[in-house]
Scaffold this motif. Structure first.
Motif, PDB file in Angstrom:
ATOM      1  N   GLY A  80      37.248  70.580 121.527  1.00  0.00           N
ATOM      2  CA  GLY A  80      35.922  71.320 122.070  1.00  0.00           C
ATOM      3  C   GLY A  80      35.901  72.789 121.706  1.00  0.00           C
ATOM      4  O   GLY A  80      34.977  73.520 122.007  1.00  0.00           O
ATOM      5  N   ILE A  81      37.004  73.440 121.070  1.00  0.00           N
ATOM      6  CA  ILE A  81      37.049  74.743 120.732  1.00  0.00           C
ATOM      7  C   ILE A  81      36.767  74.936 119.438  1.00  0.00           C
ATOM      8  O   ILE A  81      37.033  74.289 118.387  1.00  0.00           O
ATOM      9  CB  ILE A  81      38.662  75.179 121.048  1.00  0.00           C
ATOM     10  CG1 ILE A  81      38.962  75.257 122.509  1.00  0.00           C
ATOM     11  CG2 ILE A  81      38.726  76.580 120.260  1.00  0.00           C
ATOM     12  CD1 ILE A  81      38.018  76.196 123.101  1.00  0.00           C
ATOM     13  N   ARG A  82      35.766  75.817 119.094  1.00  0.00           N
ATOM     14  CA  ARG A  82      35.487  76.377 117.799  1.00  0.00           C
ATOM     15  C   ARG A  82      35.859  77.891 117.510  1.00  0.00           C
ATOM     16  O   ARG A  82      34.985  78.833 118.087  1.00  0.00           O
ATOM     17  CB  ARG A  82      33.998  76.057 117.206  1.00  0.00           C
ATOM     18  CG  ARG A  82      33.346  74.636 117.448  1.00  0.00           C
ATOM     19  CD  ARG A  82      31.916  74.635 117.216  1.00  0.00           C
ATOM     20  NE  ARG A  82      31.406  75.222 118.390  1.00  0.00           N
ATOM     21  CZ  ARG A  82      31.176  74.704 119.791  1.00  0.00           C
ATOM     22  NH1 ARG A  82      31.708  73.623 119.879  1.00  0.00           N
ATOM     23  NH2 ARG A  82      30.391  75.530 120.421  1.00  0.00           N
ATOM     24  N   CYS A  83      36.977  77.993 117.094  1.00  0.00           N
ATOM     25  CA  CYS A  83      37.558  79.408 117.245  1.00  0.00           C
ATOM     26  C   CYS A  83      37.395  79.991 115.776  1.00  0.00           C
ATOM     27  O   CYS A  83      37.664  79.400 114.862  1.00  0.00           O
ATOM     28  CB  CYS A  83      39.128  79.463 117.618  1.00  0.00           C
ATOM     29  SG  CYS A  83      39.972  81.135 117.559  1.00  0.00           S
ATOM     30  N   LEU A 138      27.718  70.964 112.877  1.00  0.00           N
ATOM     31  CA  LEU A 138      28.410  71.028 114.043  1.00  0.00           C
ATOM     32  C   LEU A 138      28.820  69.341 114.537  1.00  0.00           C
ATOM     33  O   LEU A 138      29.758  69.197 114.970  1.00  0.00           O
ATOM     34  CB  LEU A 138      27.910  71.674 115.142  1.00  0.00           C
ATOM     35  CG  LEU A 138      28.117  73.314 115.002  1.00  0.00           C
ATOM     36  CD1 LEU A 138      27.407  74.016 116.124  1.00  0.00           C
ATOM     37  CD2 LEU A 138      29.360  73.664 114.626  1.00  0.00           C
ATOM     38  N   ASN A 139      27.684  68.406 114.384  1.00  0.00           N
ATOM     39  CA  ASN A 139      28.157  67.208 114.815  1.00  0.00           C
ATOM     40  C   ASN A 139      29.037  66.578 113.817  1.00  0.00           C
ATOM     41  O   ASN A 139      29.731  65.923 114.331  1.00  0.00           O
ATOM     42  CB  ASN A 139      26.632  66.530 114.906  1.00  0.00           C
ATOM     43  CG  ASN A 139      25.828  66.683 115.822  1.00  0.00           C
ATOM     44  OD1 ASN A 139      26.353  67.313 116.994  1.00  0.00           O
ATOM     45  ND2 ASN A 139      24.499  66.501 115.853  1.00  0.00           N
ATOM     46  N   LYS A 140      29.066  66.894 112.654  1.00  0.00           N
ATOM     47  CA  LYS A 140      30.074  66.446 111.698  1.00  0.00           C
ATOM     48  C   LYS A 140      31.565  67.003 112.019  1.00  0.00           C
ATOM     49  O   LYS A 140      32.402  66.294 111.639  1.00  0.00           O
ATOM     50  CB  LYS A 140      29.646  66.905 110.157  1.00  0.00           C
ATOM     51  CG  LYS A 140      28.706  65.987 109.693  1.00  0.00           C
ATOM     52  CD  LYS A 140      28.326  66.539 108.214  1.00  0.00           C
ATOM     53  CE  LYS A 140      27.243  65.512 107.764  1.00  0.00           C
ATOM     54  NZ  LYS A 140      26.914  65.607 106.388  1.00  0.00           N
ATOM     55  N   VAL A 141      31.673  68.175 112.264  1.00  0.00           N
ATOM     56  CA  VAL A 141      32.813  68.891 113.078  1.00  0.00           C
ATOM     57  C   VAL A 141      33.200  68.150 114.202  1.00  0.00           C
ATOM     58  O   VAL A 141      34.541  67.745 113.975  1.00  0.00           O
ATOM     59  CB  VAL A 141      32.655  70.425 113.259  1.00  0.00           C
ATOM     60  CG1 VAL A 141      33.843  70.972 113.823  1.00  0.00           C
ATOM     61  CG2 VAL A 141      32.336  71.040 111.952  1.00  0.00           C
TER      62      VAL A 141
END
Length: 152
Positions: A80-83, A138-141
């Motif tokens: 859930g983190i996108r740092c 972002l869905n792919k990530v």
């Protein structure tokens, strides 16, 4: 906006500057430490900041260590983190606009307080563009995160 912030011994001075700056901008800040130059382990400060973001107790998080590298690595292990590790203003804007980053990492030994404040101001003030191509990426990530997260 409520922002969770944390640092290790290599970033606590810059963290303290950023806390003051965020409050001056009118944001609520939860400071998870550390507050000294005695050696500590960066994951111990990255985790509570990221947990606050994932659990919705904070809108975004900021992490500071000597280079920002260790903090960003630890943060990105948390689902859930996108740092984003950022040391310039363009990247601060782009990572919000294109990547919807929810945690910002910076390095005290890499940038000074003036630049850090500009980066924070841009990062906090930039919304996600919500463009179809960015959402698809972002869905792919998220799919990668789901695939490689161990489920008990």
């Amino acid at each position: 906006m409520k922002i969770a912030i944390g640092a290790d011994h290599g970033g606590f001075r810059l963290k303290d500057d950023i806390v003051t700056f965020l409050k001056e901008l009118g944001h609520e800040v939860e400071d998870f430490g550390c507050d000294c130059d005695q050696s500590v382990d960066y994951p111990d400060y990255a985790v509570p900041v990221c947990d606050a973001v994932v659990e919705g107790k904070a809108d975004r998080g900021i992490l500071v260590c000597g280079t920002g590298i260790g903090m960003s690595i630890a943060a990105n292990k948390i689902p859930g983190i996108r740092c984003a590790l950022v040391h310039d203003m363009f990247s601060a804007q782009a990572t919000r606009d294109h990547n919807d980053s929810n945690v910002l990492a910076m390095g005290e030994r890499v940038i000074g307080p003036g630049l850090a404040e500009e980066i924070v101001k841009i990062w906090v003030g930039t919304e996600f563009s919500n463009g179809e191509r960015h959402i698809g990426r972002l869905n792919k990530v998220k799919a990668l995160e789901d695939k490689y997260t161990l489920h008990p």
